[in-house]
Design an enzyme around this catalytic site. Structure first.
Site, PDB file in Angstrom:
ATOM      1  N   ASP A  21       0.799  -1.218   0.000  1.00 49.74           N
ATOM      2  CA  ASP A  21       0.000   0.000   0.000  1.00 49.74           C
ATOM      3  C   ASP A  21       0.831   1.267   0.000  1.00 49.74           C
ATOM      4  OD1 ASP A  21      -2.595  -1.098  -0.150  1.00 49.74           O
ATOM      5  OD2 ASP A  21      -2.457  -1.712   1.939  1.00 49.74           O
ATOM      6  N   ASP A  49      -6.733  -5.007  -4.364  1.00 55.80           N
ATOM      7  CA  ASP A  49      -6.425  -3.607  -4.029  1.00 55.80           C
ATOM      8  C   ASP A  49      -5.104  -3.151  -4.643  1.00 55.80           C
ATOM      9  OD1 ASP A  49      -7.769  -5.233  -2.054  1.00 55.80           O
ATOM     10  OD2 ASP A  49      -7.764  -3.558  -0.645  1.00 55.80           O
TER      11      ASP A  49
END
Length: 393
Positions: free
Chosen positions: A109, A170
């Site tokens: 991330d 994601d």
């Protein structure tokens, strides 16, 4: 920099929604007071990110902190109010220190974190420290690229056998950081890793019928694709709504950088299934296996992500009728969020959107506001009133 000009007034309801959202963001500048809020609200209100281990309360840790400066940069673009710019700029030092000292970086991330917190100010105001920090983050993200599988490992240290060879949908949103790094340095290795990673997800994380796995494993030694599963969906075989929304936006963004038609097709596959499995009001349940009549919570954050993804998808489609279709569906979902899920008229909440879900299986952030939902809702509103808006991604 883009800004709202006279003669470009949006539809009244969008304008009112935008005014309400920006008022909340502005109020949160003093409320957060230089600290970072938690991933989700508690009872509709953001509290400081809780202390954990070496990190004090409100520290810059975890994967969601950049959505706050992302909202601030949007606020500045939408209003030209220097209060937004000053607050946004103040976050760069914390993210630079995090990258320079390698604090809490064991995650894919880094794309979420450094695109919004550091690439955005580089794009907007040529902030050199933001650029340097984002390049450091891209280098660290590259250490998570596993040969021969050709994927970026999602979570945990690279010596963590429980996470080895695992990626999640994601991750598609983290690839723009690598494309940007190639643009900045002239080194194709970043973009090449992003292309390979996206191709692997295209081939394995999308299932027949257009649904997606949340997470997928590869053998880290041989590169063999192994199995799909879920971490936050209802079952391994269900279709987690936020993951499907990440697929729409993530594959479309990867098309933006590569012009690989198969990535655009993948985004459209994800979009069609998402749209075909929405309830009557247009805001998804937290898993797309659920629909009207099911006593399950909605996920307003999945809806907000999908709006941005549908607009990005429409941007690149050559067929005018298809472009209009996806833009109309995006506007429908956005208007539903504005009408029934925003906090306009709810001064007791400091979120922008209500009724989001972080992790239903773990009972975390269920029926709450979410930082990412707030950011993508504001981005969706910005896209509505600034059609020439330059993406941070």
């Amino acid at each position: 920099m883009t800004s709202i000009q006279e003669g470009q007034t949006p539809a009244a309801k969008t304008g009112e929604a935008l005014d309400a959202a920006l008022a909340t963001v502005r109020a949160n500048i003093s409320a957060f007071d230089g600290s970072y809020p938690d991933d989700t609200t508690s009872g509709g209100v953001y509290l400081p990110r809780p202390a954990k281990g070496q990190f004090p309360a409100g520290a810059n840790r975890g994967w969601t902190t950049s959505f706050w400066p992302g909202m601030l940069w949007l606020g500045w673009e939408l209003t030209e109010d220097e209060q937004f710019r000053g607050a946004a700029t103040a976050n760069i030092a914390s993210f630079a220190e995090r990258a320079e000292k390698e604090i809490d970086l064991d995650t894919h991330d880094l794309g979420f974190l450094y695109t919004l917190a550091c690439v955005a100010p580089w794009r907007l105001v040529s902030d050199e420290r933001g650029r340097s920090a984002a390049l450091l983050a891209a280098d660290h993200l590259m250490t998570r690229f596993l040969e021969p599988a050709g994927i970026v490992q999602a979570w945990g240290g690279l010596d963590d056998v429980t996470q080895s060879g695992r990626t999640i949908i994601d991750s598609l949103m983290n690839m723009p950081l690598l494309y940007w790094a190639s643009e900045q340095t002239g080194e194709d290795r970043y973009a090449s890793a992003a292309r390979r990673h996206t191709a692997q997800l295209r081939d394995h994380i999308i299932r027949p019928g257009g649904t997606t796995f949340h997470t997928f494993y590869w053998d880290p030694v041989t590169g063999e694709p192994l199995r799909g599963s879920t971490q936050q969906g209802y079952t391994d075989d269900s279709c987690w709504a936020r993951g499907q929304a990440w697929g729409i936006y993530g594959f479309a963004l990867n098309y933006r950088y590569t012009k690989d038609e198969s990535f655009l097709d993948a985004a459209r596959t994800c979009a069609d299934y998402f749209l075909d499995h929405l309830p009557a009001d247009g805001v998804a349940y937290w898993d797309l296996d659920f629909t009207d009549g099911d006593e399950q919570p909605r996920d307003s954050s999945a809806a907000a992500i999908a709006v941005c993804g549908l607009i990005e998808l429409a941007t690149w489609l050559p067929d005018g009728e298809a472009r209009a279709h996806y833009r109309e569906r995006a506007a429908w979902i956005r208007d539903a969020l504005t009408a029934d899920y925003s906090t306009a008229g709810h001064p007791e909440s400091n979120a922008l959107l209500l009724h989001g879900v972080y992790d239903w299986p773990s009972s975390v952030g269920v029926d709450e506001g979410t930082l990412w939902g707030d950011y993508f809702y504001l981005e969706a509103l910005a896209r509505a009133v600034l059609p020439d808006w330059t993406l941070y991604w």
